[in-house]
Design an enzyme around this catalytic site. Structure first.
Site, PDB file in Angstrom:
ATOM      1  N   ASP A 182      21.634  90.390   7.996  1.00 31.54           N
ATOM      2  CA  ASP A 182      22.430  89.196   7.691  1.00 31.54           C
ATOM      3  C   ASP A 182      23.920  89.444   7.955  1.00 31.54           C
ATOM      4  O   ASP A 182      24.773  89.082   7.145  1.00 31.54           O
ATOM      5  CB  ASP A 182      22.209  88.767   6.240  1.00 31.54           C
ATOM      6  CG  ASP A 182      22.566  87.298   6.004  1.00 31.54           C
ATOM      7  OD1 ASP A 182      22.639  86.528   6.980  1.00 31.54           O
ATOM      8  OD2 ASP A 182      22.770  86.915   4.837  1.00 31.54           O
TER       9      ASP A 182
ATOM     10  N   LYS B  75      27.331  92.065  -9.479  1.00 32.45           N
ATOM     11  CA  LYS B  75      26.317  91.149  -8.959  1.00 32.45           C
ATOM     12  C   LYS B  75      25.171  91.117  -9.966  1.00 32.45           C
ATOM     13  O   LYS B  75      24.613  92.164 -10.303  1.00 32.45           O
ATOM     14  CB  LYS B  75      25.821  91.618  -7.594  1.00 32.45           C
ATOM     15  CG  LYS B  75      25.021  90.559  -6.836  1.00 32.45           C
ATOM     16  CD  LYS B  75      24.819  90.961  -5.377  1.00 32.45           C
ATOM     17  CE  LYS B  75      24.152  89.846  -4.577  1.00 32.45           C
ATOM     18  NZ  LYS B  75      23.999  90.216  -3.147  1.00 32.45           N
TER      19      LYS B  75
ATOM     20  N   GLY C 286      24.726  83.252  -4.831  1.00 38.73           N
ATOM     21  CA  GLY C 286      23.858  83.328  -3.662  1.00 38.73           C
ATOM     22  C   GLY C 286      22.411  83.178  -4.065  1.00 38.73           C
ATOM     23  O   GLY C 286      22.095  82.867  -5.221  1.00 38.73           O
TER      24      GLY C 286
ATOM     25  N   GLY D 125      31.317  84.049  -6.734  1.00 39.78           N
ATOM     26  CA  GLY D 125      30.416  83.322  -5.845  1.00 39.78           C
ATOM     27  C   GLY D 125      28.977  83.422  -6.311  1.00 39.78           C
ATOM     28  O   GLY D 125      28.644  84.222  -7.188  1.00 39.78           O
TER      29      GLY D 125
ATOM     30  N   VAL E 293      27.978  86.650  -8.431  1.00 40.76           N
ATOM     31  CA  VAL E 293      28.911  87.771  -8.360  1.00 40.76           C
ATOM     32  C   VAL E 293      30.156  87.433  -9.175  1.00 40.76           C
ATOM     33  O   VAL E 293      30.756  86.364  -8.999  1.00 40.76           O
ATOM     34  CB  VAL E 293      29.313  88.082  -6.905  1.00 40.76           C
ATOM     35  CG1 VAL E 293      30.250  89.297  -6.864  1.00 40.76           C
ATOM     36  CG2 VAL E 293      28.085  88.341  -6.047  1.00 40.76           C
TER      37      VAL E 293
END
Length: 290
Positions: free
Chosen positions: A182, A89, A66, A64, A71
Site C-alpha cells: 500500500d 495506533k 483507518g 486519523g 491513530v
C-alpha cells in the site's frame, strides 16, 4: 473454558516470545464480557488470573482513522522516563487481529526510512480493552500533505530526495521479504531532521503496514489470490491477477513519484471508478498513467 492469561508486552525484544501467543480468535468479546466484573476498575482488570492494566500512554489528539484502527498523538504517563511523543495506533481487542499482524511485522524493522515500532500493549481504557501499537511520531505529516500544501508540483530536486528515501526504505523491507502492498503519498510520513545538506529538512519514512505480507509465510502462499491495496496505485499483475510481489511496491512507488512531479492524482483523468473498471483499466488495458 481454558484459563487464558494476558500479559502487557512493551519490550520489543520480548514481543516474539509472549505476544505471538495471544490469539484474538481465542479471546472473544463475549469471553471478556462474562469474565469482567459488573463495574470494572479503570486501573486494572483481572481475567482468569491475568491482569490487564490501564494504558501507559495518554492519548492527546486524534490524528486519523483507518480500516484497522485509529491513530492518536500520545505521551507517556511516566514522569521519570519521558520518551517524547508517540503515535498510538489503537483498536478494540476483539477487532485487533489485523493491527496485531501489523505490529508483528513492524517490530522487526529498524531503518531510518521506516516508521519505528516501539512495542505494544493490551490495556484497559474505560469499559473496553484496547490493543495499542506504539509508533514513532512523524510531525511533518505526509508526502500527500506536502503535495497539497504546495498546490501541486514539488521541485524536482525535492522529489529526488523524497524518492531516494522511499527506495531506501523499500530496499530494506524487501531484503527482509516484506511486501508493503500500500505504497502511496498518504503512507509516506515526513520526520523533521537536522541532517546537514538535506534541502527538504525531512526524512521520508514508510508507514502503515496494515496490508503488508511476508513472502514465504502461510498467508502469502504462492503469492496469488491477494487483491489488496489502494486501487489507483495497484500494479497490473496485482489488480488483474491478484499476484503480490515486490513489483507491486515498485509500481506504486512510480505512481507516487508521478504525483510528486505533476501535482495531479495518478489516473486522475478517469475520476473515481468502480473496482471492476479499475481492473479493466490497470490490469487488462495497455494504458499507462499520464
Amino acid at each position: 473454558m481454558a484459563k487464558i492469561t494476558l500479559r502487557v508486552v512493551r519490550n520489543p525484544n520480548l514481543m516474539k516470545k509472549k505476544h505471538t501467543s495471544i490469539s484474538v480468535k481465542e479471546i472473544t468479546k463475549a469471553s471478556f464480557e462474562t469474565a469482567l466484573p459488573k463495574k470494572p476498575s479503570a486501573d486494572n482488570v483481572t481475567l482468569d488470573g491475568g491482569r490487564i492494566n490501564s494504558s501507559s500512554w495518554v492519548k492527546l489528539v486524534l490524528l486519523g482513522t483507518g480500516a484497522y484502527g485509529s491513530v492518536y498523538l500520545g505521551t507517556s504517563k511516566s514522569k521519570t522516563h519521558h520518551t517524547g511523543d508517540r503515535a498510538i495506533k489503537t483498536a478494540e481487542l476483539s477487532h485487533a487481529s489485523s493491527l496485531m499482524d501489523e505490529g508483528r511485522i513492524m517490530i522487526r524493522l529498524q531503518s531510518p526510512f521506516v516508521v519505528r515500532c516501539y512495542g505494544d500493549e493490551i490495556a484497559r481504557e474505560g469499559y473496553s480493552t484496547q490493543y495499542n501499537l506504539i509508533l514513532e511520531y512523524c510531525s511533518g505529516k505526509t508526502i500527500a500533505d506536502l503535495i497539497e500544501d504546495n498546490h501541486g508540483e514539488l521541485l524536482e530536486s525535492e522529489a529526488k530526495v523524497f524518492a531516494r528515501d522511499v527506495l531506501s526504505g523499500l530496499t530494506y523491507i524487501h531484503d527482509r521479504n516484506i511486501v508493503h502492498c500500500d505504497i502511496k503519498p498518504d503512507n509516506l510520513l515526513l520526520s523533521p531532521t537536522a541532517v546537514r545538506f538535506r534541502s527538504t529538512g525531512y526524512l521520508t519514512k514508510i508507514g502503515d503496514f496494515g496490508l503488508a505480507m511476508e513472502k514465504g509465510s502461510l498467508e502469502y502462499g504462492n503469492g496469488y489470490g491477494h487483491k489488496r491495496g489502494t486501487t489507483r496505485y495497484m500494479s497490473p499483475e496485482l489488480i488483474g491477477h491478484g499476484f503480490v510481489d515486490f513489483g507491486a511496491d515498485v509500481w506504486a512507488f512510480g505512481c507516487t513519484v508521478l504525483e510528486m512531479l505533476s501535482g495531479a492524482t495518478v489516473w486522475g483523468e478517469y475520476g473515481d471508478l468502480a473496482f471492476d473498471d479499475w481492473v479493466n483499466l490497470i490490469g487488462h488495458s495497455d494504458r499507462m498513467p499520464h
